[in-house]
Design an enzyme around this catalytic site. Sequence first.
Site, PDB file in Angstrom:
ATOM      1  N   ARG A  42       4.368   9.457   2.393  1.00  0.00           N
ATOM      2  CA  ARG A  42       3.891   8.173   2.897  1.00  0.00           C
ATOM      3  C   ARG A  42       2.631   8.322   3.737  1.00  0.00           C
ATOM      4  NH1 ARG A  42       8.870   4.985   2.439  1.00  0.00           N
ATOM      5  NH2 ARG A  42       8.621   2.897   3.257  1.00  0.00           N
ATOM      6  N   ARG A  63      14.794 -10.410  -0.208  1.00  0.00           N
ATOM      7  CA  ARG A  63      15.719  -9.300   0.029  1.00  0.00           C
ATOM      8  C   ARG A  63      16.373  -9.416   1.411  1.00  0.00           C
ATOM      9  NH1 ARG A  63      13.235  -3.424  -0.487  1.00  0.00           N
ATOM     10  NH2 ARG A  63      12.700  -3.660   1.692  1.00  0.00           N
ATOM     11  N   ARG A  74       5.365  -3.140   8.577  1.00  0.00           N
ATOM     12  CA  ARG A  74       5.530  -2.181   7.467  1.00  0.00           C
ATOM     13  C   ARG A  74       4.379  -2.309   6.479  1.00  0.00           C
ATOM     14  NH1 ARG A  74      10.793  -4.050   5.473  1.00  0.00           N
ATOM     15  NH2 ARG A  74      10.788  -2.389   3.938  1.00  0.00           N
ATOM     16  N   ARG A  94      18.867  -6.358   5.360  1.00  0.00           N
ATOM     17  CA  ARG A  94      18.351  -5.110   5.923  1.00  0.00           C
ATOM     18  C   ARG A  94      17.742  -5.363   7.297  1.00  0.00           C
ATOM     19  NH1 ARG A  94      14.888  -1.199   1.982  1.00  0.00           N
ATOM     20  NH2 ARG A  94      13.658  -1.002   3.888  1.00  0.00           N
ATOM     21  N   LYS A 137       9.969  -0.572  -5.845  1.00  0.00           N
ATOM     22  CA  LYS A 137      10.049   0.874  -6.077  1.00  0.00           C
ATOM     23  C   LYS A 137      11.491   1.338  -6.292  1.00  0.00           C
ATOM     24  CE  LYS A 137       8.208   2.505  -2.287  1.00  0.00           C
ATOM     25  NZ  LYS A 137       7.883   1.237  -1.585  1.00  0.00           N
TER      26      LYS A 137
HETATM   27  P1  AMP Z   1      11.955   2.321   2.514  1.00  0.00           P
HETATM   28  O1  AMP Z   1      13.366   2.088   2.138  1.00  0.00           O
HETATM   29  O2  AMP Z   1      11.277   3.333   1.641  1.00  0.00           O
HETATM   30  O3  AMP Z   1      11.164   1.051   2.646  1.00  0.00           O
HETATM   31  O4  AMP Z   1      11.982   2.972   3.980  1.00  0.00           O
HETATM   32  C1  AMP Z   1      12.533   2.290   5.078  1.00  0.00           C
HETATM   33  C2  AMP Z   1      12.063   2.930   6.380  1.00  0.00           C
HETATM   34  O5  AMP Z   1      12.490   4.298   6.413  1.00  0.00           O
HETATM   35  C3  AMP Z   1      10.563   2.992   6.550  1.00  0.00           C
HETATM   36  O6  AMP Z   1      10.021   1.778   7.067  1.00  0.00           O
HETATM   37  C4  AMP Z   1      10.430   4.147   7.543  1.00  0.00           C
HETATM   38  O7  AMP Z   1      10.789   3.766   8.852  1.00  0.00           O
HETATM   39  C5  AMP Z   1      11.498   5.100   7.035  1.00  0.00           C
HETATM   40  N1  AMP Z   1      10.931   6.008   6.010  1.00  0.00           N
HETATM   41  C6  AMP Z   1      11.244   6.069   4.681  1.00  0.00           C
HETATM   42  N2  AMP Z   1      10.540   7.006   4.060  1.00  0.00           N
HETATM   43  C7  AMP Z   1       9.736   7.572   4.997  1.00  0.00           C
HETATM   44  C8  AMP Z   1       8.749   8.587   4.975  1.00  0.00           C
HETATM   45  N3  AMP Z   1       8.417   9.214   3.854  1.00  0.00           N
HETATM   46  N4  AMP Z   1       8.140   8.894   6.157  1.00  0.00           N
HETATM   47  C9  AMP Z   1       8.466   8.282   7.301  1.00  0.00           C
HETATM   48  N5  AMP Z   1       9.362   7.302   7.384  1.00  0.00           N
HETATM   49  C10 AMP Z   1      10.000   6.932   6.243  1.00  0.00           C
END
Ligand code: AMP
Length: 187
Positions: A88, A127, A144, A133, A13
């Site tokens: 989400r 990654r 996740r 990360r 994404k």
């Molecule tokens: P991502 O980089 O989109 O995979 O997000 C990494 C982490 O950030 C996720 O596993 C959540 O802990 C938090 N996070 C990102 N976007 C959201 C969202 N829309 N709602 C809640 N937590 C989020």
Amino acid sequence: MRLVLVGPPGAGKGTQAHIVAAQLSIPHISTGDIFRANVAGGTELGLQAQEFMNAGELVPDSVTNAMVADRLAQPDAQTGFLLDGYPRNREQAVVLEGLLAERGIALDAVVELDVDNESVIARLLDRAIKDGRADDTEDVIRRRLDVYSEQTEPLVGYYREHGLLRSVDGVGSIEDITARIVAALAS
Ligand code: AMP
């Protein structure tokens, strides 16, 4: 254009959102990136988000929705945006709809990057090695993915019912996937 990109962690994404947003001259708004920047900067928001992120859980809706409302109120987001990683869950989708409706606008499309579980796990492990990360460890990756299928995947059906969904095959080269997204948005 007002767009949302949805797909499991590791679907690519971030990469696609970055390219597509640049092509469309709209801001790429990644809630994960905003949270990570706040964690790195040691802000109050970062402190609130960190423990949830490290566990692979969603940051509470109250925190996330307020952050997105602020971001969407910025001048650069007035003519369009590409949201990556938000909404989400159903609650966030409803809040987003309300935020836009208050301004008399709505989403134009929701692009789903469709990627099988094996490809996603392989990409996340890759990654983990490259980016280091904190949430790319095996246990957290598993959590996740579960959170995605329990809370985020139902949104795909929700947006399909609303006639907004464009599903795109997310397996292939970066260029091919971008071309599929652009074609899906034109259709
Ligand atoms: P991502 O980089 O989109 O995979 O997000 C990494 C982490 O950030 C996720 O596993 C959540 O802990 C938090 N996070 C990102 N976007 C959201 C969202 N829309 N709602 C809640 N937590 C989020």
